[in-house]
Scaffold this active site. Structure first.
Site, PDB file in Angstrom:
ATOM      1  N   CYS A 191       1.562  -9.733  20.461  1.00  0.00           N
ATOM      2  CA  CYS A 191       0.749  -9.214  19.354  1.00  0.00           C
ATOM      3  C   CYS A 191       1.219  -9.890  18.074  1.00  0.00           C
ATOM      4  CB  CYS A 191       0.889  -7.691  19.239  1.00  0.00           C
ATOM      5  SG  CYS A 191       0.120  -7.084  17.717  1.00  0.00           S
ATOM      6  N   LYS A 230      -2.591  -2.213   6.552  1.00  0.00           N
ATOM      7  CA  LYS A 230      -3.374  -3.289   5.958  1.00  0.00           C
ATOM      8  C   LYS A 230      -4.320  -3.897   6.987  1.00  0.00           C
ATOM      9  CE  LYS A 230       1.177  -5.392   5.762  1.00  0.00           C
ATOM     10  NZ  LYS A 230       2.268  -5.631   4.836  1.00  0.00           N
ATOM     11  N   CYS A 239       2.427  -7.380  15.319  1.00  0.00           N
ATOM     12  CA  CYS A 239       3.794  -6.845  15.470  1.00  0.00           C
ATOM     13  C   CYS A 239       4.829  -7.946  15.583  1.00  0.00           C
ATOM     14  CB  CYS A 239       3.912  -5.971  16.714  1.00  0.00           C
ATOM     15  SG  CYS A 239       2.807  -4.578  16.732  1.00  0.00           S
ATOM     16  N   HIS A 257      -1.930  -1.964  16.445  1.00  0.00           N
ATOM     17  CA  HIS A 257      -2.984  -2.709  15.745  1.00  0.00           C
ATOM     18  C   HIS A 257      -4.353  -2.582  16.405  1.00  0.00           C
ATOM     19  CE1 HIS A 257       0.685  -4.499  14.105  1.00  0.00           C
ATOM     20  NE2 HIS A 257      -0.034  -4.632  13.017  1.00  0.00           N
ATOM     21  N   LYS A 293      -3.701   5.835  11.217  1.00  0.00           N
ATOM     22  CA  LYS A 293      -2.584   5.291  10.430  1.00  0.00           C
ATOM     23  C   LYS A 293      -3.124   4.389   9.327  1.00  0.00           C
ATOM     24  CE  LYS A 293       1.344   2.181  10.587  1.00  0.00           C
ATOM     25  NZ  LYS A 293       1.852   0.959  11.172  1.00  0.00           N
ATOM     26  N   HIS A 318       4.125   1.509   2.161  1.00  0.00           N
ATOM     27  CA  HIS A 318       5.301   0.817   1.599  1.00  0.00           C
ATOM     28  C   HIS A 318       5.820   1.590   0.393  1.00  0.00           C
ATOM     29  CE1 HIS A 318       2.561  -2.459   3.165  1.00  0.00           C
ATOM     30  NE2 HIS A 318       3.569  -2.457   4.009  1.00  0.00           N
ATOM     31  N   CYS A 331      -2.781  -3.592  21.783  1.00  0.00           N
ATOM     32  CA  CYS A 331      -1.561  -3.187  21.087  1.00  0.00           C
ATOM     33  C   CYS A 331      -1.784  -1.781  20.534  1.00  0.00           C
ATOM     34  CB  CYS A 331      -1.277  -4.164  19.946  1.00  0.00           C
ATOM     35  SG  CYS A 331      -0.224  -3.455  18.677  1.00  0.00           S
ATOM     36  N   HIS A 390       0.839  -1.202   0.000  1.00  0.00           N
ATOM     37  CA  HIS A 390       0.000   0.000   0.000  1.00  0.00           C
ATOM     38  C   HIS A 390       0.875   1.254   0.000  1.00  0.00           C
ATOM     39  CE1 HIS A 390       0.649   0.853   4.246  1.00  0.00           C
ATOM     40  NE2 HIS A 390       0.266  -0.358   4.585  1.00  0.00           N
TER      41      HIS A 390
HETATM   42  O1  ME8 Z   1       7.411  -4.103   9.902  1.00  0.00           O
HETATM   43  N1  ME8 Z   1       2.891   5.307   6.717  1.00  0.00           N
HETATM   44  O2  ME8 Z   1       6.970  -4.959   7.803  1.00  0.00           O
HETATM   45  P1  ME8 Z   1       5.657  -4.144   7.359  1.00  0.00           P
HETATM   46  C1  ME8 Z   1       4.171   5.273   6.382  1.00  0.00           C
HETATM   47  N2  ME8 Z   1       8.645  -6.924   8.198  1.00  0.00           N
HETATM   48  N3  ME8 Z   1       4.876   4.135   6.200  1.00  0.00           N
HETATM   49  C2  ME8 Z   1       4.236   2.978   6.378  1.00  0.00           C
HETATM   50  C3  ME8 Z   1       2.882   2.931   6.755  1.00  0.00           C
HETATM   51  C4  ME8 Z   1       2.196   4.175   6.913  1.00  0.00           C
HETATM   52  N4  ME8 Z   1       0.901   4.257   7.228  1.00  0.00           N
HETATM   53  N5  ME8 Z   1       2.521   1.640   6.862  1.00  0.00           N
HETATM   54  C5  ME8 Z   1       3.620   0.892   6.557  1.00  0.00           C
HETATM   55  C6  ME8 Z   1       7.628  -4.886   8.986  1.00  0.00           C
HETATM   56  N6  ME8 Z   1       4.657   1.695   6.266  1.00  0.00           N
HETATM   57  C7  ME8 Z   1       8.791  -5.844   9.107  1.00  0.00           C
HETATM   58  C8  ME8 Z   1      10.067  -5.074   8.866  1.00  0.00           C
HETATM   59  S1  ME8 Z   1      12.719  -4.906   8.602  1.00  0.00           S
HETATM   60  C9  ME8 Z   1      14.019  -5.840   9.013  1.00  0.00           C
HETATM   61  C10 ME8 Z   1      11.321  -5.888   8.979  1.00  0.00           C
HETATM   62  C11 ME8 Z   1       6.006   1.254   5.852  1.00  0.00           C
HETATM   63  O3  ME8 Z   1       5.165  -4.788   6.116  1.00  0.00           O
HETATM   64  C12 ME8 Z   1       7.075   1.802   6.782  1.00  0.00           C
HETATM   65  O4  ME8 Z   1       8.305   1.743   6.131  1.00  0.00           O
HETATM   66  O5  ME8 Z   1       4.710  -4.016   8.499  1.00  0.00           O
HETATM   67  C13 ME8 Z   1       7.047   0.785   7.901  1.00  0.00           C
HETATM   68  O6  ME8 Z   1       8.198   0.844   8.729  1.00  0.00           O
HETATM   69  C14 ME8 Z   1       6.960  -0.490   7.106  1.00  0.00           C
HETATM   70  O7  ME8 Z   1       6.090  -0.158   5.991  1.00  0.00           O
HETATM   71  C15 ME8 Z   1       6.408  -1.665   7.870  1.00  0.00           C
HETATM   72  O8  ME8 Z   1       6.241  -2.716   6.965  1.00  0.00           O
END
Ligand code: ME8
Length: 519
Positions: A126, A298, A129, A146, A295, A21, A143, A18
């Site tokens: 959680c 997904k 997370c 979430h 926020k 990302h 949490c 989304h």
């Molecule tokens: O945390 N606004 O993966 P994830 C801005 N797999 N950025 C956002 C966002 C939002 N509303 N939502 C998501 C993980 N992001 C782990 C990470 S790293 C070794 C492991 C972006 O799929 C932002 O970069 O939940 C956030 O830190 C990341 O997606 C979380 O992605």
């Protein structure tokens, strides 16, 4: 030559990509392109995080095996990036055999150092997370990210003795202000470290989870997701002996949003300390994109799809909007109204208009050929000084991730050039037959436009290459001398043929009717 390594988080494959990302990956892309433009050797990494309970749960819901499901969602990420013009050098998957091998090697090393122990533990877990929360961290028993009630779990697991390294970590953060930025997140980590964070649970018994990497010292357990995921940053560089590791690790930067500050600012550096690996150079942390104050995520189901927006309003304008709208570190709210408003004000009115007016005047007065620059007046000198300062500011702020502020600086120049058109009034000079003055004014404008298009390339690569080609320049990354741009206002060669007209950023209409997904 300096080297620069930048990673995005590796995204979970429990749902499709989304805007959040998309934003992080576009910021990383723009940064990497800036460093390439500055002549540095650059490695830009992104990928997917594929192990853990929530992937298993998502796969089950979808009637697929975890591997099938991970392949499918990982493919959605890896095929999205080229469509957003993301220029990553590598795409890592935590299910890659090469990655798994390095995770096991590092685990063994940390275990041999005596930093891993076996212990019974109960806590609020959680699944979203993939971590335990302390009572104090929960908000109304839920949490905070979430907004779901965690599950209380009690079991025997392996723990990483990260608390052993807290004093060293605190000292490093205090003596290296650039380690964590913006400042508010650096302070947040320093206050976290004042509390008793304890040690880190790094395993799951296979009786509860098999979708993970087996511990090298106990085959009844798999690694806990963070220990697996964070190591992607070095497995991708072929740690320990790879050339890439030697070249790029000293310039390593990680980009994340604030949701995963703690794993990156506390878990990861202490893991590196225990494994005897030098710390990364910088962690850069941004805020959240929100929709109606919540926020975007997904699990909350309020997501905006980046490809839908890019398809509706153009990829480069969309990239520009994201980078300009969010002050790095703060939250920003997404709406198509704000997007269209900004595109019309900044791109159609300011930048697009400058290109369109100046190129049509160049056609009218000089047959679309760049004229020679003559003697400068006080006005011209002031214009050049303002332009040089604006570009110096841009180049100073951009690599510090202050992209929005760097764009403010660039737009000062763009708006000034539009005013300079009005104040110098080329049409009056033409009427008066003052060709020498007309040539100089038009040259200053065209050269200013060249500089703007060049500096803006990391943000809007395709549009900037078009703007440069309208100025008769074939963009060639290798030939750019970004630092040298400060010392002259004479990059454009007189006699160069330029385009007769430009309509690079037409006005946009709000298109709320087209909501269908194009992913
Ligand atoms: O945390 N606004 O993966 P994830 C801005 N797999 N950025 C956002 C966002 C939002 N509303 N939502 C998501 C993980 N992001 C782990 C990470 S790293 C070794 C492991 C972006 O799929 C932002 O970069 O939940 C956030 O830190 C990341 O997606 C979380 O992605």
């Amino acid at each position: 030559m300096d080297s620069f390594f930048l990673s995005t988080p590796i995204y979970y494959v429990n749902a499709k990509p989304h805007l959040g990302h998309g934003y992080t990956t576009i910021v990383a892309d723009a940064q990497s392109r800036f460093h390439r433009l500055a002549g540095e050797k650059t490695f830009f990494l992104t990928g997917t995080d594929e192990h853990g309970d929530k992937i298993v749960q998502a796969a089950e819901k979808n009637g697929q095996s975890p591997q099938e499901y991970a392949d499918h969602i990982s493919g959605l990420f890896s095929s999205l990036w080229p469509r957003l013009n993301i220029s990553n050098d590598y795409f890592v998957r935590t299910t890659d055999p090469g990655h798994k091998k390095i995770v096991q090697e590092v685990l063994q090393k940390v275990y041999d150092n005596g930093d891993i122990y076996f212990h019974e533990y109960g806590g609020h877990y959680c699944y979203g997370c993939e971590r335990f929360y302390t009572e104090k961290e929960l908000v109304d028993g839920k949490c905070p990210d979430h907004l779901t009630k965690p599950t209380y779990i009690k079991e025997k697991n392996y723990f990483f003795r990260m608390s052993k390294y807290f004093d060293r970590l605190r000292e490093h953060i205090e003596t290296h202000p650039e380690f964590i930025q913006p400042e508010r997140y650096r302070n947040e980590v320093l206050s976290m470290l004042k509390e008793d964070l304890g040690d880190l649970c790094i395993s799951r018994p296979k009786s509860r989870l098999t979708w993970g990497i087996e511990l090298p010292f106990d085959s009844n357990f798999v690694t806990y997701v963070w220990f697996d995921a964070l190591l992607n940053y070095i497995s991708s560089l072929d740690y320990p002996d790879g050339e890439k590791f030697a070249l790029f690790w000293p310039g390593a930067h990680h980009l994340v949003a604030k949701d995963i500050l703690k794993p990156h600012a506390v878990f990861w550096p202490t893991m590196l300390m225990s494994a005897g690996i030098p710390l990364y150079k910088g962690l850069r942390v941004h805020g959240y994109w929100t929709v109606n104050e919540t926020k975007m995520s997904k699990s909350l189901g309020n997501v905006v799809e980046p490809l839908t927006m890019a398809t509706k309003y153009g990829l480069d304008p969309f990239r520009y909007f994201l980078l300009r709208e969010m002050r790095f570190g703060s939250d920003a709210s997404f709406s198509e109204e704000a997007l269209v408003g900004r595109l019309n004000a900044d791109l159609a009115n300011d930048l697009g208009n400058l290109f369109s007016r100046v190129l049509s005047m160049t056609k009218k007065y000089f047959g679309s050929v760049v004229p020679a620059c003559g003697e400068l007046t006080q006005d011209d000198r002031e214009a050049i000084e303002l332009g040089t300062n604006a570009l110096d500011n841009f180049r100073e702020l951009f690599p510090r991730f202050q992209v929005s502020r760097s764009l403010d600086a660039l737009w000062e120049l763009i708006r000034f050039l539009n005013k300079y058109v009005d104040s110098q009034a080329p049409w009056t000079l033409a009427k008066q037959g003052d060709t020498a003055r007309l040539q100089t004014v038009m040259y200053i404008l065209l050269e200013g436009m060249r500089k703007v298009a060049l500096h803006l390339w990391p943000v809007m690569p395709t549009a900037c290459e078009t703007m440069l080609s309208q100025l008769g320049i074939d963009f060639d990354l290798q030939a750019v001398d970004l630092a040298g741009e400060s010392g002259h206002w004479s990059g454009l060669v007189p006699g160069t043929k330029v385009a007769a007209k430009s309509n690079i950023f037409p006005r946009q209409e709000l298109r709320l009717d087209q909501e269908e997904s194009v992913a």
